[in-house]
Design an enzyme around this catalytic site. Sequence first.
Site, mmCIF file in Angstrom:
data_model
loop_
_atom_site.group_PDB
_atom_site.id
_atom_site.type_symbol
_atom_site.label_atom_id
_atom_site.label_comp_id
_atom_site.label_asym_id
_atom_site.label_seq_id
_atom_site.Cartn_x
_atom_site.Cartn_y
_atom_site.Cartn_z
ATOM 1 C CG LEU A 187 11.839 7.489 21.337
ATOM 2 C CD1 LEU A 187 13.103 6.635 21.300
ATOM 3 C CD2 LEU A 187 12.162 8.909 21.811
ATOM 4 C CB CYS B 277 6.056 -2.015 16.143
ATOM 5 S SG CYS B 277 7.775 -1.644 15.724
ATOM 6 C CD GLU C 89 -3.049 -1.044 2.198
ATOM 7 O OE1 GLU C 89 -4.181 -1.472 1.954
ATOM 8 O OE2 GLU C 89 -2.707 -0.608 3.320
ATOM 9 C CB CYS D 163 3.191 7.546 3.032
ATOM 10 S SG CYS D 163 3.679 6.363 4.305
#
Length: 421
Positions: A268, A152, A128, A141
């Site tokens: 982060l 994650c 995508e 993006c």
Amino acid sequence: MAVSDAARAAGFIEKTAELNVVAGAAPGGASLVGLTRDQLKDSLAAIDVPERELKMRVAQLWHWIYFRGARDFAEMTNMGKELRAKLSTAYTLARPQVVSEQVSKDGTRKWLIRMASTGPLDKGAEIECVYIPEVDRGTLCVSSQVGCTLTCSFCHTGTQRLVRNLTSAEIVAQLIVARDAIGDWPGATPPDGAFVPSDGGRFVSNIVFMGMGEPLYNTDNVVAAIDVMSDGEGLTLSRRRITVSTSGVVPQMERLGAEANTMLAISLHAVRDELRDELVPINRKYDIKQLLDACRAYPGLSNARRITFEYVMLKGVNDSDADARKLVQLLKGIPAKINLIPFNPWPGSKYECSDWERIERFSEIVYRAGYASPVRTPRGRDILAACGQLKSETEKLRARARMMAEQGIGAEGVYAVGNGE
């Protein structure tokens, strides 16, 4: 299989690719779109273009493919008919297939793109890509992997398998697809009613490597793709308008800065190792201290080239005043801005977005310490195009294939059904 919560709890950090493709190669091989100058040179040599002409012919192809967006060799009027015929016989200017396009009510566009097959058992990997327009800029993006190496826990993409790295040509092709779709070539026009920048500049002015995948587990192809995107005789994007986001692949960060010379963003999301170990498990290999030391050593770092630290706001998890103060302490001495990201929910997630008042309080603490702390406005939430929501359709298709096989429906029907969703 998708990555389970149990696998994460057991310390699962990285996935192994199901397929391996040679860095820089163009799967399928036939299209010249996305290739580097060296790859174009090799392609021309393969059809017996004389050595003395190669540099000139590469420059001509480069102009037509990357400056004008040519889709047919017949458009290349400064080349002889014989060469155009040779090119048409051996190669194409085909783009990856756009399986679907979704347009958000805020103007964001998301494309599900199917890459060329890498072999007889591969119908083409899907990724995508998202276009985010504003009045004065248009940000694309792009994805760097089919799936993602990492796990994650707050990220939708991280729940799926890693199929393979994208080649440099496939990364560049996402920009070509986007420029085709929004009319961002000389003489072209955007679709009726499309939201694009109105400041007179390019419709795609910025690139962020924040789509599917961890870019620094595909550094060779990411660096090669950036070289193509930033070439002044073609796509001409400024390297200062290209940002590569990493979850913290520390050994590759210096190389990225030295070779690609782009802006850097760090995912982060936590200020304590024990929490970051859960949210961003690569922290178990490269902890916060190692990561921030690598940031301080990033080539070209200055007040004019600040590092962006991305911090997703998770209710009751990482959003306290103490977290904000610790964040400021950790980043001391690093030219930085802190991008606060309201968590974007996705099906099955165990997290919630922080309350708006909490986000504002967190931002105020960071701002008073001297750091820019913008709160990223969620874009494309209604089409699952926002940060952390991207996910390939590959898993859906495979699950559907099993279901249809049980019902006696052929594999070709899987893709027919998939296109309609």
